[in-house]
Write an enzyme that holds these catalytic residues in place. Structure first.
Site, PDB file in Angstrom:
ATOM      1  N   HIS A   4      42.461  46.706  52.218  1.00 47.74           N
ATOM      2  CA  HIS A   4      42.523  45.282  51.276  1.00 47.74           C
ATOM      3  C   HIS A   4      43.817  45.295  50.904  1.00 47.74           C
ATOM      4  CE1 HIS A   4      41.583  48.196  47.496  1.00 47.74           C
ATOM      5  NE2 HIS A   4      42.566  48.015  47.533  1.00 47.74           N
TER       6      HIS A   4
ATOM      7  N   ASN B 236      41.018  50.631  53.039  1.00 54.62           N
ATOM      8  CA  ASN B 236      40.090  49.904  53.919  1.00 54.62           C
ATOM      9  C   ASN B 236      40.936  48.489  54.232  1.00 54.62           C
ATOM     10  OD1 ASN B 236      40.150  48.474  51.626  1.00 54.62           O
ATOM     11  ND2 ASN B 236      38.025  48.244  51.107  1.00 54.62           N
TER      12      ASN B 236
ATOM     13  N   GLU C 197      38.790  42.290  49.605  1.00 56.96           N
ATOM     14  CA  GLU C 197      38.040  43.365  50.496  1.00 56.96           C
ATOM     15  C   GLU C 197      37.689  42.779  51.775  1.00 56.96           C
ATOM     16  OE1 GLU C 197      38.371  46.204  49.029  1.00 56.96           O
ATOM     17  OE2 GLU C 197      37.007  46.349  47.136  1.00 56.96           O
TER      18      GLU C 197
ATOM     19  N   ASP D 279      46.188  41.184  40.719  1.00 56.82           N
ATOM     20  CA  ASP D 279      44.766  41.385  40.308  1.00 56.82           C
ATOM     21  C   ASP D 279      44.566  41.891  38.834  1.00 56.82           C
ATOM     22  OD1 ASP D 279      45.654  43.755  41.117  1.00 56.82           O
ATOM     23  OD2 ASP D 279      44.482  43.805  42.789  1.00 56.82           O
TER      24      ASP D 279
END
Ligand code: PGA
Length: 237
Positions: A134, A132, A139, A66
């Site tokens: 990810h 979280n 996400e 990313d």
């Protein structure tokens, strides 16, 4: 899913051995790279092994997960810059064989999957995990069928990453990331998680339901995943 628990240093050494084994068998392997604090020990170990002549990346190719939208590779918080400084400049990889999605030309994001496919597919994808759940910047709620795409970062991710910027306002609001399907297409996945803060999400993605609300839970469906944990990250298993 295979789970390995040890100290952060030992975990980095064992994960590094996966690169040694893969590159011995397939010198022109396609590697999937990750950024963040977690892989730093691993990258230092890979640089050491490379210098010691125990592994060569001379024929390998690398595709990173990313990049922040709006940051070019010269920005010191871009993931291209991170990879150059923390790994690529310390090993014998050909820079022309290192790819990070462009944070500038985001309209061609989906081309990244075609490039990976044309190169023969990722042999081993390295992952960290966000608090979280990810993976990459996928996400919670990201469709499992997603390929490389632009995402809006959640507030929690922007806050988690604000430590690297002067203020939260400077943290980009969007990123381009390999999709869940892109990651799942890798032949092998290694995920590293260390530290107490990761313990709840580690438990959830390994033991909880497979759901798009916990992106890493999709890895339960992958045939070849190794999860490297330190004792703190594994403490709720
Ligand atoms: P970290 O990030 O290694 O800095 O904890 C992991 C991630 O957000 O994927």
């Amino acid at each position: 899913m295979k789970i390995i628990i040890d100290t952060p240093e030992k975990v980095a050494e064992m994960a590094a051995q996966r690169y040694v084994e893969l590159l011995k068998e397939k010198p022109d392997a396609i590697l999937g790279g990750a950024t963040g604090s977690t892989p730093l020990l691993l990258y230092a170990e890979l640089a050491r092994l490379n210098k010691a002549g125990e592994v060569s990346f001379a024929k390998a190719k690398s595709f990173n997960l990313d990049e922040y939208v709006g940051l070019d590779g010269t920005h010191d918080q871009s993931y291209r810059y991170f990879m150059d400084k923390n790994l690529f400049e310390h090993i014998d990889i050909d820079m022309a064989n290192t790819r990070v999605p462009s944070g500038i030309n985001t309209e061609i994001a989906a081309e990244y999957d075609k490039e990976i496919e044309a190169a023969g597919g990722i042999d081993m994808q390295l992952l960290g995990i966000g608090n979280n759940g990810h993976i990459g910047f996928n996400e919670p709620g990201t469709p499992f069928g997603s390929i490389t795409h632009v995402v809006e970062l959640t507030e929690s991710t922007r806050q988690a990453n604000a430590r690297f910027f002067e203020s939260i306002d400077e943290v980009p609001t969007h990123a381009v990331t390999m999709g869940i399907k892109t990651v799942m297409n890798a032949k092998k996945v290694i995920l590293i998680a260390t530290g107490k803060a990761k313990a709840p999400i580690v438990r959830e993605f390994i033991k909880g339901a497979v759901t798009e609300e916990v992106p890493a839970s999709v890895l339960q469906l992958h045939p070849d995943v190794e999860v490297f944990l330190d004792h703190e990250a594994a403490s709720l298993l």
